[in-house]
Design an enzyme around this catalytic site. Structure first.
Site, PDB file in Angstrom:
ATOM      1  N   HIS A   6       0.504  10.910  -1.844  1.00 31.97           N
ATOM      2  CA  HIS A   6      -0.747  10.728  -1.101  1.00 31.97           C
ATOM      3  C   HIS A   6      -1.076  11.971  -0.297  1.00 31.97           C
ATOM      4  CE1 HIS A   6      -3.698   9.348   1.802  1.00 31.97           C
ATOM      5  NE2 HIS A   6      -3.884   8.263   1.068  1.00 31.97           N
ATOM      6  N   HIS A  46       0.821  -1.212   0.000  1.00 31.16           N
ATOM      7  CA  HIS A  46       0.000   0.000   0.000  1.00 31.16           C
ATOM      8  C   HIS A  46       0.858   1.267   0.000  1.00 31.16           C
ATOM      9  CE1 HIS A  46      -2.649   2.951   2.358  1.00 31.16           C
ATOM     10  NE2 HIS A  46      -3.219   2.811   1.180  1.00 31.16           N
TER      11      HIS A  46
END
Length: 273
Positions: free
Chosen positions: A41, A5
């Site tokens: 992110h 991830h």
């Protein structure tokens, strides 16, 4: 598929694959003209993770290409699938098609090396908003007009908004998608989420009339939640700790039923027992 991830820096590719991931997920942010700009992110992100690692998107693609091109010094044979988590929330709905076209051109040039011995991983375009389904049609149009429609064989799709399964099916219909479908379900590791929708997705995958080929669940960092997801019948687990998932897959209860996917396992084919 053990899916590492938030792999947004080139150095993290080695890190996650060495921990046992055969797949990675990478965030893609867009500028105001719908160009893919950074693998980034940002804050907030999963508990226990640094949220701010980044590369320029095209540079990341070059690093990823090296990691997935046989013969390259950075090659990882087991890295076979990459999920691009497309942060299209910054775009207007009417920019989705442009974002798809620009994304395709970036990948063609920097990852697929213009169709000349580029990276070999399968790619999943993960879109957070059903209204942005034209990103898929734009992506396909660009690859076709650039003379490489065959590369669509390596591309699959996911809508990541935890929407109603019927609504997702409808968006694919509008996009003209009839296969290569991954269905994600999940929530940040800071919160708990049940497996109800995962079970619905698995039921769709296993029915003769379903649209889903594979189901993956995110973000799973603990052994017990890994077991629960495997018991529900998922094909992939996204995690911050690939070694945890690999350990559980080695437990006697799971060893006989599951194995880690290789390049020869087609990620667009529904697994039949």
């Amino acid at each position: 598929w053990i899916m590492g991830h938030m792999v947004n820096a080139i150095a993290q590719i080695d890190e996650f694959v060495n921990l046992g991931a055969n797949s990675i997920e990478t965030d893609v942010s867009f500028d105001s003209s719908a160009n893919p700009e950074y693998t980034y992110h940002g804050v907030p992100c999963d508990c226990g993770r640094t949220c701010t690692k980044w590369e320029h998107f095209n540079e990341f693609l070059k690093g990823l290409r090296k990691a997935t091109t046989p013969g390259d010094s950075k090659y990882h044979e087991k890295l076979v699938l990459v999920v691009f988590d497309l942060k299209t929330g910054s775009l207007y709905d009417n920019q989705a098609s442009d974002a798809g076209k620009k994304l395709a051109k970036s990948l063609l040039q920097n990852y697929w090396n213009n169709g000349n011995n580029g990276g070999r991983a399968y790619i999943v375009l993960s879109i957070p908003n059903l209204a942005h389904y034209k990103l898929i049609t734009g992506f396909k149009e660009a690859l076709t007009s650039e003379g490489h429609p065959e590369l669509m064989d390596k591309v699959g799709y996911d809508f990541s908004g935890n929407d109603d399964i019927g609504d997702v099916a409808n968006a694919y219909k509008k996009a003209g998608v009839t296969g290569h479908v991954w269905q994600s379900d999940g929530i940040t590791n800071c919160l708990l989420r049940g497996l109800d929708r995962v079970r619905k997705a698995v039921a769709n995958r296993d029915s003769s009339s379903g649209y889903i080929n594979k189901v993956h669940y995110w973000t799973v960092d603990k052994r017990q939640s890994t077991r629960d997801a495997l018991d529900a019948g998922v094909d992939g687990i996204m995690t911050n700790y690939p070694d945890v998932i690999a350990d559980v897959l080695n437990e006697s209860a799971y060893k006989a039923k599951f194995r880690i996917a290789s390049y020869d396992d087609n990620p667009w084919e529904t697994f039949k027992n």
